[in-house]
Design an enzyme around this catalytic site. Structure first.
Site, PDB file in Angstrom:
ATOM      1  N   PHE A  11      67.713  91.028  92.970  1.00  0.00           N
ATOM      2  CA  PHE A  11      67.167  92.316  93.416  1.00  0.00           C
ATOM      3  C   PHE A  11      66.852  92.288  94.921  1.00  0.00           C
ATOM      4  CE2 PHE A  11      62.723  94.310  93.656  1.00  0.00           C
ATOM      5  CZ  PHE A  11      63.197  95.514  94.152  1.00  0.00           C
ATOM      6  N   ASN A  32      73.222  81.426  91.296  1.00  0.00           N
ATOM      7  CA  ASN A  32      73.800  80.921  90.037  1.00  0.00           C
ATOM      8  C   ASN A  32      73.914  82.030  88.985  1.00  0.00           C
ATOM      9  OD1 ASN A  32      71.209  81.291  89.172  1.00  0.00           O
ATOM     10  ND2 ASN A  32      70.968  79.271  88.256  1.00  0.00           N
ATOM     11  N   LEU A  61      73.176  71.193  98.519  1.00  0.00           N
ATOM     12  CA  LEU A  61      74.173  72.130  99.045  1.00  0.00           C
ATOM     13  C   LEU A  61      74.532  71.674 100.457  1.00  0.00           C
ATOM     14  CD1 LEU A  61      75.621  74.956  98.800  1.00  0.00           C
ATOM     15  CD2 LEU A  61      73.546  75.943  99.774  1.00  0.00           C
ATOM     16  N   LEU A  71      65.331  82.516  98.436  1.00  0.00           N
ATOM     17  CA  LEU A  71      64.818  83.477  97.447  1.00  0.00           C
ATOM     18  C   LEU A  71      65.156  83.069  96.020  1.00  0.00           C
ATOM     19  CD1 LEU A  71      64.815  85.198 100.133  1.00  0.00           C
ATOM     20  CD2 LEU A  71      65.322  87.171  98.705  1.00  0.00           C
ATOM     21  N   ARG A 104      68.490  68.806 108.268  1.00  0.00           N
ATOM     22  CA  ARG A 104      69.738  68.292 108.868  1.00  0.00           C
ATOM     23  C   ARG A 104      70.264  69.251 109.933  1.00  0.00           C
ATOM     24  NH1 ARG A 104      75.110  69.247 107.969  1.00  0.00           N
ATOM     25  NH2 ARG A 104      74.891  70.270 105.948  1.00  0.00           N
ATOM     26  N   ALA A 112      60.447  82.611 100.035  1.00  0.00           N
ATOM     27  CA  ALA A 112      59.934  83.783  99.325  1.00  0.00           C
ATOM     28  C   ALA A 112      58.883  83.291  98.341  1.00  0.00           C
ATOM     29  CB  ALA A 112      61.073  84.498  98.605  1.00  0.00           C
ATOM     30  N   TYR A 143      56.013  79.215  86.971  1.00  0.00           N
ATOM     31  CA  TYR A 143      56.304  80.032  88.159  1.00  0.00           C
ATOM     32  C   TYR A 143      55.237  79.808  89.225  1.00  0.00           C
ATOM     33  CZ  TYR A 143      57.445  84.288  90.843  1.00  0.00           C
ATOM     34  OH  TYR A 143      57.793  85.174  91.832  1.00  0.00           O
TER      35      TYR A 143
HETATM   36  P1  NAD Z   1      65.641  88.266  90.934  1.00  0.00           P
HETATM   37  O1  NAD Z   1      65.476  87.572  89.638  1.00  0.00           O
HETATM   38  O2  NAD Z   1      66.326  89.577  90.951  1.00  0.00           O
HETATM   39  O3  NAD Z   1      66.364  87.327  91.983  1.00  0.00           O
HETATM   40  C1  NAD Z   1      66.360  85.930  91.928  1.00  0.00           C
HETATM   41  C2  NAD Z   1      67.782  85.445  92.190  1.00  0.00           C
HETATM   42  O4  NAD Z   1      67.783  84.020  92.197  1.00  0.00           O
HETATM   43  C3  NAD Z   1      68.769  85.891  91.116  1.00  0.00           C
HETATM   44  O5  NAD Z   1      69.928  86.387  91.704  1.00  0.00           O
HETATM   45  C4  NAD Z   1      69.041  84.607  90.330  1.00  0.00           C
HETATM   46  O6  NAD Z   1      70.284  84.596  89.698  1.00  0.00           O
HETATM   47  C5  NAD Z   1      68.891  83.570  91.425  1.00  0.00           C
HETATM   48  N1  NAD Z   1      68.579  82.239  90.933  1.00  0.00           N
HETATM   49  C6  NAD Z   1      67.654  81.879  89.989  1.00  0.00           C
HETATM   50  N2  NAD Z   1      67.655  80.558  89.802  1.00  0.00           N
HETATM   51  C7  NAD Z   1      68.601  80.051  90.657  1.00  0.00           C
HETATM   52  C8  NAD Z   1      69.083  78.748  90.928  1.00  0.00           C
HETATM   53  N3  NAD Z   1      68.580  77.677  90.287  1.00  0.00           N
HETATM   54  N4  NAD Z   1      70.073  78.595  91.840  1.00  0.00           N
HETATM   55  C9  NAD Z   1      70.594  79.660  92.487  1.00  0.00           C
HETATM   56  N5  NAD Z   1      70.168  80.927  92.264  1.00  0.00           N
HETATM   57  C10 NAD Z   1      69.187  81.114  91.369  1.00  0.00           C
HETATM   58  O7  NAD Z   1      64.168  88.403  91.556  1.00  0.00           O
HETATM   59  P2  NAD Z   1      63.687  89.090  92.907  1.00  0.00           P
HETATM   60  O8  NAD Z   1      62.652  90.088  92.550  1.00  0.00           O
HETATM   61  O9  NAD Z   1      64.835  89.508  93.734  1.00  0.00           O
HETATM   62  O10 NAD Z   1      62.934  87.870  93.604  1.00  0.00           O
HETATM   63  C11 NAD Z   1      63.511  87.155  94.685  1.00  0.00           C
HETATM   64  C12 NAD Z   1      62.511  86.149  95.204  1.00  0.00           C
HETATM   65  O11 NAD Z   1      61.321  86.808  95.646  1.00  0.00           O
HETATM   66  C13 NAD Z   1      62.058  85.143  94.150  1.00  0.00           C
HETATM   67  O12 NAD Z   1      61.936  83.882  94.743  1.00  0.00           O
HETATM   68  C14 NAD Z   1      60.714  85.657  93.711  1.00  0.00           C
HETATM   69  O13 NAD Z   1      59.872  84.627  93.258  1.00  0.00           O
HETATM   70  C15 NAD Z   1      60.193  86.285  94.994  1.00  0.00           C
HETATM   71  N6  NAD Z   1      59.206  87.325  94.699  1.00  0.00           N
HETATM   72  C16 NAD Z   1      59.591  88.549  94.236  1.00  0.00           C
HETATM   73  C17 NAD Z   1      58.632  89.506  93.929  1.00  0.00           C
HETATM   74  C18 NAD Z   1      58.987  90.879  93.436  1.00  0.00           C
HETATM   75  O14 NAD Z   1      58.080  91.660  93.156  1.00  0.00           O
HETATM   76  N7  NAD Z   1      60.227  91.266  93.340  1.00  0.00           N
HETATM   77  C19 NAD Z   1      57.269  89.200  94.080  1.00  0.00           C
HETATM   78  C20 NAD Z   1      56.928  87.927  94.524  1.00  0.00           C
HETATM   79  C21 NAD Z   1      57.901  87.001  94.853  1.00  0.00           C
END
Ligand code: NAD
Ligand code: UDP
Length: 310
Positions: A11, A32, A61, A71, A104, A112, A143
């Site tokens: 998102f 992923n 990576l 993120l 590196r 995030a 989490y």
């Molecule tokens: P989301 O679930 O839509 O996005 C997370 C993305 O990370 C997804 O595309 C998922 O496939 C990918 N992902 C998960 N595990 C992975 C891995 N091991 N390797 C590679 N990719 C991986 O959630 P979001 O709302 O877009 O959140 C993005 C970031 O922002 C997150 O780190 C979340 O903790 C942080 N965040 C979001 C909010 C919110 O309200 N949306 C609030 C606080 C923090």
């Protein structure tokens, strides 16, 4: 610049990639696809400066970039509790791998992080100086503690290896491209209202959250990344206008002109009772940044998105 966005097909990540591509950067989106999808970034495939790579950040990576936005991590309780061990691994091993990469490359790296580091807070609104009240052994801990440990790693890499870090604590953010089944309150209520199903209120609905529209969040994220080298955060980013879940449900029903009723379900374990960011630090550091989009306008945009999706 060449910029890596992990979790870029999710998102928030997809909105960030879109913005960075529009600014002319070379964007490498790594995901992923656990909760994200190719569809979220499909509109970027026609740009030469966008590249998508399937990769799990719990594995090392090897790429060459100038900046990293980290993120990758499922963000909704339903998704992060689905495989809690993998959630902790993603935050902790993911942070170690991305910090190692940044070290590196001598690249600047942004984490995030989340308001969940404050747990169920006794300090209200939450300031960055508050250390939080987190249950280390509950169903949200994978989490919350994963994200807290990631913050620790960021600050240790900064102290030990002089890495340029930015830690941003994101408060509840919503908007188009939220996953319709991710169980977060804004997407749940909108989808339920549009389908004419009852809106599921957990507990009595008196708990509060403060909702930030995705565009405001992405503005801030890019500004945080471009702050001077000395500024590390942590910095709260969110919209301080606070709502109860009952108030949110009423707004969603009004804006969708839905006939849906409310039903009351048990409150999940460790669900924070209140949440509202103090954004004084962000305002001071980000050249007067502040959220511009009201919940009313943001909800309308999000409702229009879900109408098209459903
Ligand atoms: P989301 O679930 O839509 O996005 C997370 C993305 O990370 C997804 O595309 C998922 O496939 C990918 N992902 C998960 N595990 C992975 C891995 N091991 N390797 C590679 N990719 C991986 O959630 P979001 O709302 O877009 O959140 C993005 C970031 O922002 C997150 O780190 C979340 O903790 C942080 N965040 C979001 C909010 C919110 O309200 N949306 C609030 C606080 C923090
Ligand atoms: N919530 C609710 N009904 C739902 C989904 C969530 O009442 O269908 C409540 C949930 O209990 C919490 C708030 O809404 O108090 C925000 O939940 P969300 O999962 O969106 O985010 P978080 O709890 O991580 O802030």
């Amino acid at each position: 610049m060449k910029i890596l966005v992990t979790g870029g097909a999710g998102f928030l990540g997809s909105h960030l990639c879109e913005r960075l591509v529009a600014e002319g950067h070379d964007v490498l989106c790594v995901d992923n696809f656990f909760t994200g999808s190719k569809n979220n970034v499909a509109h970027l495939f026609r740009h030469d400066n966008f590249e998508l790579m399937r990769h799990d950040v719990t594995f090392p990576l090897y790429v060459e970039v100038d900046q990293i936005y980290n993120l990758a991590c499922p963000a909704s309780p339903v998704h992060y509790q689905y495989d809690p061990v993998q959630t902790t691994k993603t935050s902790v091993h993911g942070a170690i791998n991305m910090l190692g990469l940044a070290k590196r490359l001598k690249a600047r790296i942004l984490q995030a992080s989340t308001s969940e580091v404050y747990g169920d807070p006794e300090v209200h609104p939450q300031t960055e100086s508050y250390w939080g009240r987190v249950n280390p052994v509950g169903i949200r801990s994978c989490y919350d503690e994963g994200k807290r440990c990631a913050e620790t790693l960021f600050f240790d890499y900064w102290r030990q290896h002089q890495l340029e870090i930015k830690v941003m604590r994101i408060f509840n953010t919503y908007g188009p491209r939220m996953h319709p089944n991710d169980g977060r309150v804004v997407s749940n209520f909108i989808v339920q209202a549009l389908r004419g199903e009852a809106l599921t209120i957990y507990g009595d609905g008196s708990q509060t959250r403060s909702f930030c529209y995705v565009d405001d969040l992405i503005d801030a994220m890019i500004l945080v990344m471009s702050t001077s080298a000395e500024f590390t955060g942590p910095v709260n980013i969110g919209n301080p206008r606070e709502f109860t879940m009952l108030e949110l449900a009423e707004l969603v029903i009004r804006f969708t002109a839905s006939k849906s009723k409310l039903i009351f379900n048990p409150l999940p374990q460790d669900d924070p009772k209140q949440r509202k960011p103090d954004i004084a630090l962000a305002k001071a550091q980000l050249g007067g940044w502040g959220p511009k989009v009201s919940l009313e306008d943001g909800l309308q945009e999000t409702i229009n998105y879900f109408k098209r999706q459903l």
